[in-house]
Design an enzyme around this catalytic site. Structure first.
Site, mmCIF file in Angstrom:
data_model
loop_
_atom_site.group_PDB
_atom_site.id
_atom_site.type_symbol
_atom_site.label_atom_id
_atom_site.label_comp_id
_atom_site.label_asym_id
_atom_site.label_seq_id
_atom_site.Cartn_x
_atom_site.Cartn_y
_atom_site.Cartn_z
ATOM 1 N N LYS A 187 0.833 -1.208 0.000
ATOM 2 C CA LYS A 187 0.000 0.000 0.000
ATOM 3 C C LYS A 187 0.870 1.262 0.000
ATOM 4 O O LYS A 187 2.087 1.182 0.078
ATOM 5 C CB LYS A 187 -0.958 -0.033 1.185
ATOM 6 C CG LYS A 187 -1.885 -1.265 1.176
ATOM 7 C CD LYS A 187 -2.907 -1.234 0.042
ATOM 8 C CE LYS A 187 -3.447 -2.588 -0.378
ATOM 9 N NZ LYS A 187 -4.139 -3.367 0.628
HETATM 10 C C1 LIG Z 1 -5.243 -4.495 0.803
HETATM 11 C C2 LIG Z 1 -6.709 -4.348 0.716
HETATM 12 C C3 LIG Z 1 -7.561 -4.722 1.759
HETATM 13 C C4 LIG Z 1 -7.085 -5.467 2.963
HETATM 14 O O1 LIG Z 1 -6.076 -4.823 3.658
HETATM 15 P P1 LIG Z 1 -5.253 -5.640 4.761
HETATM 16 O O2 LIG Z 1 -4.594 -4.568 5.570
HETATM 17 O O3 LIG Z 1 -4.271 -6.479 4.007
HETATM 18 O O4 LIG Z 1 -6.194 -6.449 5.556
HETATM 19 C C5 LIG Z 1 -8.913 -4.445 1.635
HETATM 20 N N1 LIG Z 1 -9.412 -3.856 0.544
HETATM 21 C C6 LIG Z 1 -8.643 -3.505 -0.496
HETATM 22 C C7 LIG Z 1 -9.262 -2.835 -1.677
HETATM 23 C C8 LIG Z 1 -7.262 -3.757 -0.460
HETATM 24 O O5 LIG Z 1 -6.495 -3.433 -1.497
#
Ligand SMILES: *Cc1c(COP(=O)(O)O)cnc(C)c1O
Length: 387
Positions: free
Chosen positions: A184
């Protein structure tokens, strides 16, 4: 051809992050403590939220919000098929029914003009996903939420730093859930944050995230604290640790710089690929916004090529260029094909994108040379496989 493999994403971890983690390890306080509190305060200030709850992941937040809002059997939640599994699986795990609304072809965000027709007396919430870091058109979504008394739960996993009409995501909706997974825009290793203007809701999430305990452990063990605690309700173990927050404290001040670099790279891709009929490039929505460019996701026009999307990704890999798949549409996955079958063609834009999308490398540490390599590899794959 480049001699080293370029992944589609990689975090930027520098000495200040590393030293902060080492400091935590040496301090003897590793789990939830003062660094989590500091990260919570600084993140809250950055996005402009009233309340923020640090969590072990965004998925944890998506799970807890369903429980806190008592969304369950008999309820429906509207969301998009172009998202990560957890957006939809947390609705299912709560016992509710996800209702998928098709996406817009250009932005790949939920098509806000198609939400109203999916609202029923059972609908409790709308979960928009700010796909790739571009904000959904929130005003019409908020309008529907007011009209039908629904909660807007933003999946803001791609949207740390995204702005909609001059305001940061995190300051607008009743609930915004961010992710700090290493792919992210900023990372805490694993981690998430739930933001809300609702104090009671924030308290409920705080309880649910840590055993339903009425005091945080670090306050109990701190010198001034008293050891007593009470279990107010059965809760989970979804807290963020200080060694995670140690990363976040140093990532957050760098976020705007990260987004500037991501934007430069995306602009470069847009220029270089503008004339290629074989690619459909991501489009910007017309309202005022800051796109956080979490992902760069062109669609491969497979009709114009002799190879499909998966083969296109293999060809890139053969040229030492990584790529990602965000996303195969939710209703194309095995469990949903079996348990949530849709009539063929129910979500045509999502079907179209699902078979053609890929994510090209996009992360702040990429050099201009890396970008040039990606552009050259994409053009080469297209040239060699044109119809
Ligand atoms: C990465 C992601 C999640 C989940 O995030 P985590 O921190 O890995 O649980 C949820 N929704 C979207 C659109 C994502 O890209």
């Amino acid at each position: 051809m480049r001699d080293q493999f370029l992944p589609f994403s990689a975090p930027t971890i520098e000495d200040d992050e590393i030293n902060e983690v080492v400091d935590s390890l040496k301090s003897g306080w590793i789990t939830t403590g003062p660094k989590v509190k500091r990260f919570e305060e600084e993140f809250k200030a950055y996005v402009g939220a009233d309340f923020a709850v640090p969590l072990s992941s965004a998925t944890a937040g998506q799970h807890l919000i369903m429980l806190a809002l008592k969304i369950g059997a008999g309820d429906e939640v509207i969301t998009t098929p172009m998202t990560f599994a957890s957006t939809v699986s947390t609705i299912v795990l709560a016992g509710a029914t996800p209702v998928l609304v098709d996406i817009e072809p250009g932005t790949l965000n939920i098509d806000v003009t198609k939400i109203r027709e999916k609202i029923t007396s059972r609908t409790r919430a709308i979960v928009p996903v700010h796909f790739a870091g571009q904000p959904c058109d929130l005003d019409p979504i908020f309008q529907l939420a007011r009209e039908f008394n629904l909660t807007v739960i933003e999946d803001a996993a791609h949207a740390v730093g995204t702005e909609y009409k001059g305001k940061r995501i995190g300051s607008l909706a009743s609930v915004s859930i961010f992710s700090f997974h290493p792919n992210k825009n900023m990372t805490t290793g694993e981690g998430g944050m739930l933001c809300t203007p609702d104090e009671e809701l924030a308290e409920q999430i705080s309880l649910l995230k840590f055993h339903g305990m009425n005091r945080e452990a670090w306050k109990r063990f701190a010198a001034a604290g008293t050891p007593g605690y009470d279990i107010i309700l059965p809760g989970f173990k979804y807290n963020m640790m200080d060694i995670q927050a140690a990363l976040g404290i140093h990532q957050l001040p760098k976020l705007d710089g990260f987004i500037r670099r991501r934007t430069q790279i995306a602009d470069c891709y847009n220029r270089e690929f503008a004339d290629l009929a074989e690619l459909a490039l991501p489009k910007l929505a017309p309202y005022e916004q800051r796109h956080a460019w979490h992902l760069y996701t062109p669609l491969i026009r497979i009709e114009k090529l002799t190879i499909n999307r998966d083969q296109f990704m293999e060809e890139l890999k053969g040229r030492n260029i990584g790529s990602g798949l965000h996303y195969k549409a939710i209703h194309h996955h095995a469990w949903y094909r079996e348990h949530l079958p849709l009539p063929p063609g129910a979500l045509p834009n999502a079907d179209y994108a699902s078979d053609r999308i890929l994510s090209l490398p996009l992360f702040p540490k990429m050099t201009d040379e890396d970008v040039t390599h990606v552009v050259a590899a994409v053009k080469d794959v297209i040239m060699k496989n044109r119809r």
